[in-house]
Design an enzyme around this catalytic site. Structure first.
Site, PDB file in Angstrom:
ATOM      1  CG  HIS A 185      -1.980   1.064   1.150  1.00 51.16           C
ATOM      2  ND1 HIS A 185      -1.754   2.363   1.555  1.00 51.16           N
ATOM      3  CD2 HIS A 185      -3.260   1.023   0.711  1.00 51.16           C
ATOM      4  CE1 HIS A 185      -2.847   3.080   1.375  1.00 51.16           C
ATOM      5  NE2 HIS A 185      -3.777   2.297   0.856  1.00 51.16           N
ATOM      6  CD  GLU A 198      -5.616   1.273  -2.882  1.00 54.68           C
ATOM      7  OE1 GLU A 198      -6.633   1.487  -2.224  1.00 54.68           O
ATOM      8  OE2 GLU A 198      -4.526   0.927  -2.378  1.00 54.68           O
TER       9      GLU A 198
END
Length: 297
Positions: free
Chosen positions: A101, A169
């Site tokens: 992430h 993302e």
């Protein structure tokens, strides 16, 4: 393209233990009443904090909902204080692990080499990596597509065969008021799917979108994505169920074309709005090796 639609939720560390318990109970009850989830047309996973994993496993027992971890150690069991190994996560029933992430990369200096090592550890123990990738700065769609395909290749360098969930993302869209533009998302996700389809070692992989995702986005993106990765929007169970319902409708619409889509992988030439020659092979042969006692690269 798979007929199944994937929806995931990462709770980060927003919830304390009591609130997490209440959320699990509410969402488990609602998910058990959704035919698309119970039939497997929608694959739904929830990623709580490490401490909340046992409670989540208990709350969602008897449902098809998968429980994940927000990270995983790149190292095997041993003298690695503070780490949580893939083997232990698999032992308690964790099915997916969020890896790479943007916050891990930015706050904890995790590199593509570290990300690849964690993905390798997860797959070695039967845990599906939810591999987060995305460009840091806003780029034109073709440039963003190329950057993400290159990042995907780096994050799968030396990773053993197995399916992954690639969560696109764009960093500049995380926490923003609106997601990235639909056409931009479509260009990047189609390029990522093309890269995965070009590598037999990644059979069964899917590409989902995260970054201020909410209701209506999945319907607008349609064939361009295999699902969504939700953040704070999913804190409201009503809003989450609305997206799961939307995913069920999309999965139903795909059922009639799934066989023909799966018979022939999509190539770069067949995608819409992508530059030619965008998809290099994704490196995936062999296991990522880390030196004993080694730290982050």
């Amino acid at each position: 393209m798979p007929a199944q639609v994937t929806v995931g939720v990462s709770l980060k560390t927003y919830f304390g233990h009591e609130r997490a318990h209440a959320w699990f109970a509410d969402v488990a009850r609602r998910a058990a009443a959704l035919p698309a989830v119970t039939a497997g047309d929608v694959r739904f996973f929830v990623i709580p904090t490490y401490l909340q994993i046992p409670a989540a496993l208990e709350a969602f027992a008897g449902t098809p909902v998968l429980i994940g971890a927000q990270d995983v150690s790149e190292f095997p069991p041993g003298a690695y204080t503070g780490e949580v190994t893939a083997s232990e996560l698999a032992e308690v029933g964790v099915a997916v692990a969020e890896i790479g992430h943007a916050e891990r990369r930015r706050l904890f200096d995790e590199t593509d080499t570290v990300t690849a090592a964690k993905a390798a550890a997860a797959l070695a123990h039967g845990i599906t990596p939810v591999l987060c990738i995305g460009e840091a700065e806003r780029l034109g769609s073709p440039a963003a597509a190329l950057a993400n395909v290159e990042q995907l290749a780096a994050d799968l360098e030396g990773v053993p065969a197995g399916p992954v969930v690639v969560a696109y993302e764009p960093v500049w869209a995380i926490g923003a008021a609106e997601p990235a533009p639909d056409e931009h998302i479509a260009t990047v996700t189609r390029a990522l799917r093309g890269a995965l389809d070009a590598d037999p070692a990644r059979a069964g992989s899917v590409v989902i979108y995260g970054g201020s995702a909410g209701p209506g986005l999945l319907t607008r993106l349609g064939e361009s994505v295999d699902g969504l990765f939700l953040g704070r929007f999913a804190h409201d169970p009503d809003a989450l169920v609305a997206v799961l319902d939307e995913a069920g409708i999309l999965a139903s619409s795909r059922t009639g074309v799934a066989a023909s889509d799966s018979a022939k992988p999509q190539s770069v030439d067949e995608t819409v709005g992508e530059p030619q020659g965008l998809v290099p092979p994704v490196a995936s042969r062999g296991s990522a090796q880390r030196p004993d006692g080694g730290g982050r690269a």
